[in-house]
Motif scaffolding. Structure first.
Motif, PDB file in Angstrom:
ATOM      1  N   GLU A  81      13.723 -60.340 -33.521  1.00  7.74           N
ATOM      2  CA  GLU A  81      13.184 -61.441 -34.456  1.00  7.74           C
ATOM      3  C   GLU A  81      12.510 -62.629 -33.981  1.00  7.74           C
ATOM      4  OE1 GLU A  81      15.977 -62.251 -37.487  1.00  7.74           O
ATOM      5  OE2 GLU A  81      16.754 -60.156 -37.793  1.00  7.74           O
ATOM      6  N   LEU A  82      12.809 -62.621 -32.513  1.00  7.85           N
ATOM      7  CA  LEU A  82      12.164 -63.912 -31.810  1.00  7.85           C
ATOM      8  C   LEU A  82      11.706 -63.336 -30.388  1.00  7.85           C
ATOM      9  CD1 LEU A  82      11.338 -67.014 -31.793  1.00  7.85           C
ATOM     10  CD2 LEU A  82      14.028 -67.330 -30.898  1.00  7.85           C
ATOM     11  N   LEU A  83      10.308 -63.997 -29.957  1.00 12.83           N
ATOM     12  CA  LEU A  83       9.981 -63.722 -28.745  1.00 12.83           C
ATOM     13  C   LEU A  83       9.942 -65.195 -28.139  1.00 12.83           C
ATOM     14  CD1 LEU A  83       8.543 -62.131 -26.257  1.00 12.83           C
ATOM     15  CD2 LEU A  83       6.490 -62.832 -27.492  1.00 12.83           C
ATOM     16  N   VAL A  84      10.671 -65.253 -26.826  1.00 13.51           N
ATOM     17  CA  VAL A  84      10.610 -66.538 -25.949  1.00 13.51           C
ATOM     18  C   VAL A  84       9.926 -66.485 -24.624  1.00 13.51           C
ATOM     19  CG1 VAL A  84      12.407 -68.269 -25.145  1.00 13.51           C
ATOM     20  CG2 VAL A  84      13.118 -67.089 -27.106  1.00 13.51           C
ATOM     21  N   LEU A  85       8.834 -67.367 -24.671  1.00 15.20           N
ATOM     22  CA  LEU A  85       8.089 -67.548 -23.327  1.00 15.20           C
ATOM     23  C   LEU A  85       8.109 -68.815 -22.737  1.00 15.20           C
ATOM     24  CD1 LEU A  85       4.953 -65.470 -24.826  1.00 15.20           C
ATOM     25  CD2 LEU A  85       6.772 -64.376 -23.317  1.00 15.20           C
ATOM     26  N   GLY A  86       8.071 -69.039 -21.505  1.00 17.07           N
ATOM     27  CA  GLY A  86       7.798 -70.217 -20.632  1.00 17.07           C
ATOM     28  C   GLY A  86       6.581 -70.751 -21.138  1.00 17.07           C
TER      29      GLY A  86
ATOM     30  N   LEU B 105       8.471 -68.592 -29.432  1.00 12.51           N
ATOM     31  CA  LEU B 105       8.948 -69.864 -29.079  1.00 12.51           C
ATOM     32  C   LEU B 105       8.594 -70.182 -27.611  1.00 12.51           C
ATOM     33  CD1 LEU B 105      10.833 -72.342 -29.758  1.00 12.51           C
ATOM     34  CD2 LEU B 105      12.668 -71.035 -28.671  1.00 12.51           C
ATOM     35  N   ALA B 106       7.640 -71.136 -27.355  1.00 14.32           N
ATOM     36  CA  ALA B 106       7.175 -71.552 -26.055  1.00 14.32           C
ATOM     37  C   ALA B 106       7.940 -72.658 -25.488  1.00 14.32           C
ATOM     38  CB  ALA B 106       5.646 -71.867 -26.227  1.00 14.32           C
ATOM     39  N   VAL B 107       8.554 -72.315 -24.399  1.00 13.76           N
ATOM     40  CA  VAL B 107       9.573 -73.228 -23.796  1.00 13.76           C
ATOM     41  C   VAL B 107       9.246 -74.008 -22.470  1.00 13.76           C
ATOM     42  CG1 VAL B 107      12.098 -73.753 -23.142  1.00 13.76           C
ATOM     43  CG2 VAL B 107      11.557 -72.118 -25.043  1.00 13.76           C
ATOM     44  N   PRO B 108       9.014 -75.274 -22.489  1.00 11.82           N
ATOM     45  CA  PRO B 108       8.462 -76.028 -21.355  1.00 11.82           C
ATOM     46  C   PRO B 108       9.426 -76.170 -20.325  1.00 11.82           C
ATOM     47  CG  PRO B 108       8.834 -77.526 -23.234  1.00 11.82           C
ATOM     48  CD  PRO B 108       9.071 -76.271 -23.723  1.00 11.82           C
ATOM     49  N   ILE B 109       9.459 -76.204 -19.190  1.00  8.35           N
ATOM     50  CA  ILE B 109      10.268 -76.726 -18.269  1.00  8.35           C
ATOM     51  C   ILE B 109      11.070 -77.785 -18.297  1.00  8.35           C
ATOM     52  CG2 ILE B 109       8.793 -77.628 -16.416  1.00  8.35           C
ATOM     53  CD1 ILE B 109      10.352 -75.801 -14.251  1.00  8.35           C
ATOM     54  N   GLY B 110      12.326 -77.693 -18.313  1.00 11.77           N
ATOM     55  CA  GLY B 110      13.234 -79.225 -18.553  1.00 11.77           C
ATOM     56  C   GLY B 110      13.918 -78.851 -19.890  1.00 11.77           C
TER      57      GLY B 110
ATOM     58  N   ALA C 230      -1.902 -66.214 -25.197  1.00  5.95           N
ATOM     59  CA  ALA C 230      -2.382 -65.154 -25.634  1.00  5.95           C
ATOM     60  C   ALA C 230      -1.416 -64.500 -26.766  1.00  5.95           C
ATOM     61  CB  ALA C 230      -2.463 -64.160 -24.398  1.00  5.95           C
ATOM     62  N   ALA C 231      -0.172 -64.661 -26.630  1.00  5.43           N
ATOM     63  CA  ALA C 231       1.049 -63.982 -27.459  1.00  5.43           C
ATOM     64  C   ALA C 231       0.885 -64.717 -28.839  1.00  5.43           C
ATOM     65  CB  ALA C 231       2.073 -64.100 -26.788  1.00  5.43           C
ATOM     66  N   ILE C 232       0.793 -66.080 -28.863  1.00  4.22           N
ATOM     67  CA  ILE C 232       0.675 -66.825 -30.115  1.00  4.22           C
ATOM     68  C   ILE C 232      -0.571 -66.368 -30.794  1.00  4.22           C
ATOM     69  CG2 ILE C 232       0.420 -69.169 -30.891  1.00  4.22           C
ATOM     70  CD1 ILE C 232       2.231 -70.086 -28.773  1.00  4.22           C
ATOM     71  N   LYS C 233      -1.455 -66.183 -30.016  1.00  4.55           N
ATOM     72  CA  LYS C 233      -2.930 -66.072 -30.795  1.00  4.55           C
ATOM     73  C   LYS C 233      -2.863 -64.564 -31.427  1.00  4.55           C
ATOM     74  CE  LYS C 233      -7.683 -65.998 -30.293  1.00  4.55           C
ATOM     75  NZ  LYS C 233      -8.825 -65.459 -29.407  1.00  4.55           N
ATOM     76  N   LYS C 234      -2.328 -63.385 -30.421  1.00  5.22           N
ATOM     77  CA  LYS C 234      -2.579 -61.991 -31.082  1.00  5.22           C
ATOM     78  C   LYS C 234      -1.330 -61.583 -31.782  1.00  5.22           C
ATOM     79  CE  LYS C 234      -5.324 -61.325 -26.772  1.00  5.22           C
ATOM     80  NZ  LYS C 234      -5.461 -60.461 -25.568  1.00  5.22           N
ATOM     81  N   LEU C 235      -0.225 -61.986 -31.465  1.00  2.00           N
ATOM     82  CA  LEU C 235       0.978 -61.350 -32.201  1.00  2.00           C
ATOM     83  C   LEU C 235       1.276 -62.138 -33.447  1.00  2.00           C
ATOM     84  CD1 LEU C 235       3.642 -61.127 -29.017  1.00  2.00           C
ATOM     85  CD2 LEU C 235       2.123 -59.051 -30.114  1.00  2.00           C
TER      86      LEU C 235
ATOM     87  N   GLU D 271       1.176 -58.725 -21.651  1.00  2.00           N
ATOM     88  CA  GLU D 271       0.492 -58.444 -23.171  1.00  2.00           C
ATOM     89  C   GLU D 271       0.572 -57.400 -23.476  1.00  2.00           C
ATOM     90  OE1 GLU D 271      -1.835 -61.709 -20.948  1.00  2.00           O
ATOM     91  OE2 GLU D 271      -0.922 -59.957 -20.296  1.00  2.00           O
ATOM     92  N   ASP D 272       0.352 -56.110 -22.589  1.00  2.00           N
ATOM     93  CA  ASP D 272       0.198 -55.009 -23.121  1.00  2.00           C
ATOM     94  C   ASP D 272       1.490 -54.241 -23.720  1.00  2.00           C
ATOM     95  OD1 ASP D 272      -2.435 -54.941 -22.383  1.00  2.00           O
ATOM     96  OD2 ASP D 272      -2.058 -54.198 -20.459  1.00  2.00           O
ATOM     97  N   GLU D 273       2.658 -54.717 -23.335  1.00  2.00           N
ATOM     98  CA  GLU D 273       3.883 -53.982 -23.740  1.00  2.00           C
ATOM     99  C   GLU D 273       4.571 -54.950 -24.753  1.00  2.00           C
ATOM    100  OE1 GLU D 273       4.827 -51.587 -22.425  1.00  2.00           O
ATOM    101  OE2 GLU D 273       3.280 -51.138 -20.919  1.00  2.00           O
ATOM    102  N   LEU D 274       4.257 -56.041 -25.041  1.00  2.00           N
ATOM    103  CA  LEU D 274       5.099 -56.758 -25.956  1.00  2.00           C
ATOM    104  C   LEU D 274       5.326 -56.458 -27.314  1.00  2.00           C
ATOM    105  CD1 LEU D 274       4.179 -60.446 -25.188  1.00  2.00           C
ATOM    106  CD2 LEU D 274       6.311 -59.427 -24.700  1.00  2.00           C
ATOM    107  N   THR D 275       4.317 -55.867 -27.888  1.00  2.00           N
ATOM    108  CA  THR D 275       4.226 -55.271 -29.357  1.00  2.00           C
ATOM    109  C   THR D 275       5.275 -54.191 -29.421  1.00  2.00           C
ATOM    110  OG1 THR D 275       1.984 -56.046 -29.786  1.00  2.00           O
ATOM    111  CG2 THR D 275       3.012 -54.349 -31.332  1.00  2.00           C
TER     112      THR D 275
END
Length: 273
Positions: free
Chosen positions: A103-108, A135-140, A125-130, A90-94
């Motif tokens: 233009e896009l951040l992808v996270l599991g 894009l949040a991707v579920p397994i599968g 946390a990323a969705i709330k703070k950034l 979280e400390d490094e993403l920004t």
């Protein structure tokens, strides 16, 4: 060239998101940047290790990331960079987003558990703070399977043209249909008091050229109705615009926001205003 950043800790959930992001990068002719925030293993953190041993652990982690980047570049035919940092993600993403002009951040997206509901995770946390598309991707989940997009929005406050343009571009590139979905606990009264509810026409003009539908539901259980509509519409992607007003007031509470970003079976695309 557009840059997509995807974070991985090499877990199954994160690696599925990496594959998803790589396929999306290939589709959009984008550059991919793998990011790993390295934290010492518990056994190492609790042991007094010489600097050389810690450096060796970090080098091994970076080599693993480099090998993954090379594999993705060869497999998908895309440009892939990588970065590993010794800190919490979280400390490094920004800083990472700004430096790469991404233009896009992808996270599991992890499965829903009591711990996730109470404590949240890196993705929520990323969705709330950034103030940045996540894009949040579920397994599968697989990128090539997106044919139906559910866009949950507040039609009373309107939807910015830039966001509609982005959704239109996405739907067009995927040849997908869109359902614009609105939930309110007094929809009939709103229709009478707000003729501007036909502002859905504004959404229509913004999505012109795209196959789209409009649906509203009377309910005070926003989250439950969205989850229900995902199943009924057989959506492959959920798009939301998180903010603290009107329709989205019920999503401000941290635990509810976490619910939408964990435990879904389809990706969640969060586009902040």
């Amino acid at each position: 060239m557009v840059t997509i950043i995807v974070a991985t800790d090499f877990s199954d959930v994160a690696e599925n998101a990496v594959e998803y992001a790589a396929a999306a990068a290939k589709h959009g002719n984008a550059r991919l940047v793998l990011f790993n925030s390295y934290v010492l293993p518990i056994h190492a953190a609790n042991t007094i290790l010489p600097a050389s041993s810690i450096q060796k652990l970090m080098d091994e982690n970076e080599n693993r990331l480099q090998e993954r980047a090379l594999f993705l570049s060869t497999t998908y035919g895309i440009k892939v960079g990588f970065e590993a940092r010794f800190s919490f993600v979280e400390d490094e993403l920004t800083d990472l987003i700004d430096r790469h002009k991404a233009e896009l951040l992808v996270l599991g997206m992890k499965a829903r558990t009591l711990e996730q509901d109470l404590m949240g995770n890196t993705t929520t946390a990323a969705i709330k703070k950034l103030k940045f598309p996540v894009l949040a991707v579920p397994i599968g989940a697989k990128f090539g399977e997106i044919k139906k997009i559910l866009f949950a929005c507040d039609v009373l406050r309107g939807v910015p043209k830039k966001i509609l343009s982005r959704i239109k571009e996405l739907a067009t590139s995927l040849n997908a249909e869109v359902e614009v979905f609105h939930v309110n606990d007094a929809i009939e009264e709103l229709k009478a008091d707000h003729p501007a509810l036909s502002s859905k026409d504004g959404i229509g003009s913004g999505l012109s050229g795209v196959s789209y539908y409009y649906k509203n539901v009377k309910s005070n259980q926003v989250i439950k109705e969205i989850e229900k509509e995902i199943k009924e519409f057989k959506a492959d992607l959920l798009i939301m615009i998180p903010n603290k007003y009107g329709f989205w007031a019920s999503l401000v509470h941290r635990s509810k926001t976490r619910v939408m970003a964990s435990g879904l079976d389809i990706p969640l695309f969060s586009i902040p205003i």
